[in-house]
Design a protein around this motif. Structure first.
Motif, PDB file in Angstrom:
ATOM      1  N   LEU A 222       0.844  -1.192   0.000  1.00 17.34           N
ATOM      2  CA  LEU A 222       0.000   0.000   0.000  1.00 17.34           C
ATOM      3  C   LEU A 222       0.881   1.246   0.000  1.00 17.34           C
ATOM      4  N   LEU A 223       0.630   2.149  -0.941  1.00 20.98           N
ATOM      5  CA  LEU A 223       1.328   3.426  -1.002  1.00 20.98           C
ATOM      6  C   LEU A 223       0.439   4.486  -0.351  1.00 20.98           C
ATOM      7  N   ASP A 224       0.859   5.003   0.790  1.00 19.96           N
ATOM      8  CA  ASP A 224       0.125   6.018   1.552  1.00 19.96           C
ATOM      9  C   ASP A 224      -1.189   5.474   2.100  1.00 19.96           C
ATOM     10  N   CYS A 225      -1.675   6.163   3.122  1.00 21.06           N
ATOM     11  CA  CYS A 225      -3.001   5.846   3.670  1.00 21.06           C
ATOM     12  C   CYS A 225      -3.514   7.142   4.303  1.00 21.06           C
ATOM     13  N   GLY A 226      -3.981   8.051   3.428  1.00 22.12           N
ATOM     14  CA  GLY A 226      -4.295   9.399   3.859  1.00 22.12           C
ATOM     15  C   GLY A 226      -5.761   9.638   4.149  1.00 22.12           C
TER      16      GLY A 226
END
Length: 461
Positions: free
Chosen positions: A27-31
């Motif tokens: 997962l790239l980022d979790c904003g």
């Protein structure tokens, strides 16, 4: 490789992109999305994937629209590593502890407003943040790190905020090397404080931000001349300048720009107040990484005993200190959060100055639709602040070139420097007009049609 876009699609917030490379899930980022964190129906509480199936989480930088749901991810069962640059790790810890505190206060206020209704739970609590902090794994720029079998992560300086990174992921597919690159948020070129974004070549798949994909922002030297004129006006009229600024990145940039202005021109220094406890803590982190700044910035800041500080810069801690500024005579400058004027101390400063024509508001960053900051920048006649209406008589200056985001020309330059030959390109993190304007800019460097993905849309690349 399969990529699924779970956020920042046709909007700026909620960055989250799932890569499936063989049997590995990254997962790239979790904003955070731009919605109420404590609302049970909030988009922030909905994960379209099982966190327990993830092998790694890779973070580009520490703005809340890229990190804001990491504790929730851990709360929902993620047990692996969260990869960050060293500075991003330090900043993330501060930002998310503050977020948990704000959510708890929001819950308390909701209970006060409607005591007959059970108060909702916060998206996450302080102990969820502490569990998340335990999972942070710091990776310096340019040092390859294997994050899953045969999958190599390399961070490059994005020049956006301290610790921000371009994410490069190398892997093998059917015996041939492949390179995926996520720009994160790219910074502007030649803006004094941070270096230009690093160039990455031999890219096969590119995911790019597009915040200012439809704009050409003012060059830095012209912005400094405009800032000079605004400060000179305040000195002449004995007025106040209010600068709404994000606690991370924009606050430190504006302090530096004012330091540069007073050091390199004949302009008389006037008091600068940074009114944000969070910004004060984040500035301490900025002082821990002097090597992150350009040689020119270091030479200027080395003249003072403290980076981002001098005899005319004061950091306000207590609310009493903040409140006293409203009754202090100008000329003076107040830099305060939040950057879009929707929360924090900035609102009571604006309330006290917007009706007086000798004062000024300086907008220095992106303003989302329907925010108070957007209304100010559009020059409406009246504004609502803290449930009261005020005539907008103060001068409003929009200097969004001070933004940490690359503009159309910066993005075009960066795409060209990659050398082209990119097989697949995707555009995220922008409002639809910005995304659509950026497609023809990226397309000459991409073999297949550039895509603007929809939420939860997947692609095999």
């Amino acid at each position: 490789m399969r990529i699924t876009f779970h956020g920042a699609t046709r909007q700026v917030t909620g960055s989250a992109h799932l890569l499936e490379i063989g049997s590995s899930r990254i997962l790239l980022d979790c904003g955070l999305f731009d919605s109420d964190r404590i609302d049970p129906a909030s988009q922030n509480r909905q994960l379209a994937f099982d966190p327990q199936t993830l092998d790694a989480v890779v973070v580009s930088h520490a703005h809340n629209d890229h990190i804001g749901r990491l504790p929730f991810l851990v709360k929902q069962g993620y047990k692996g590593s969260i990869y960050v640059t060293p500075a991003t790790g330090d900043i993330t810890s501060i930002m998310l502890r503050d977020s948990a505190r704000i959510q708890r206060e929001d819950v308390r206020q909701a209970h006060i407003r409607q005591p007959h209704i059970a108060a909702p739970d916060p998206l996450f609590e302080q102990f969820d943040v502490e569990w998340m902090v335990e999972r942070l794994e710091r990776v310096p720029y340019s040092e390859p790190r294997e994050i899953a079998p045969g999958i190599i992560l390399t961070y490059h300086d994005a020049g956006h905020v301290l610790g921000s990174a371009i994410v490069q992921i190398d892997y093998q597919e059917e015996g041939r090397p492949r390179r995926f690159v996520f720009t994160g948020d790219l910074g502007r070129r030649k803006t004094g404080l941070l270096p230009d974004p690093t160039i990455v070549k031999d890219v096969d798949v590119l995911v790019s931000e597009s915040t200012y994909g439809d704009k050409e922002l003012e060059p830095y030297d012209r912005l400094m001349k405009q800032l000079h004129a605004i400060v000179a006006r305040a000195i002449r009229l004995q007025g106040k300048i209010i600068i709404p600024a994000f606690s991370l990145g924009r606050t430190q940039r504006m302090v530096y720009c004012l330091q540069e202005l007073f050091a390199t021109t004949k302009l008389r220094p006037i008091p600068v107040y940074v009114d944000s406890p969070l910004a004060s803590r984040l500035t301490e982190v900025h002082r821990d990484y002097p090597d992150a700044y350009t040689p020119e910035a270091r030479a200027l800041m080395d003249k003072d005993p403290l980076y981002f500080g001098s005899k005319y810069v004061e950091y306000c801690q207590s609310f009493d200190d903040s409140r006293r500024l409203n009754y202090q005579r100008g000329p003076l400058i107040i830099i305060s959060s939040s950057g879009m004027c929707e929360a924090g101390r900035i609102r009571h400063h604006l309330r006290h100055i917007v009706s007086e024509p000798d004062n000024a508001v300086v907008i220095v960053s992106y303003q989302a639709e329907n925010t108070l900051g957007r209304k100010l920048s559009e020059g409406v006649e009246r504004v609502q602040i803290l449930d009261q209406w005020y005539d907008l008589n103060a001068a409003v200056y929009v200097l969004d070139g001070f933004s940490g985001h690359a503009d159309r020309n910066d993005l075009a330059w960066w795409y060209e420097q990659t050398g082209g030959g990119i097989e697949h390109g995707f555009i995220v993190h922008g409002e639809p007009p910005s995304m659509e304007a950026l497609v023809p800019v990226m397309q000459p460097f991409v073999k297949n049609p550039v895509h603007i993905p929809d939420l939860h849309e997947s692609f095999e690349v």
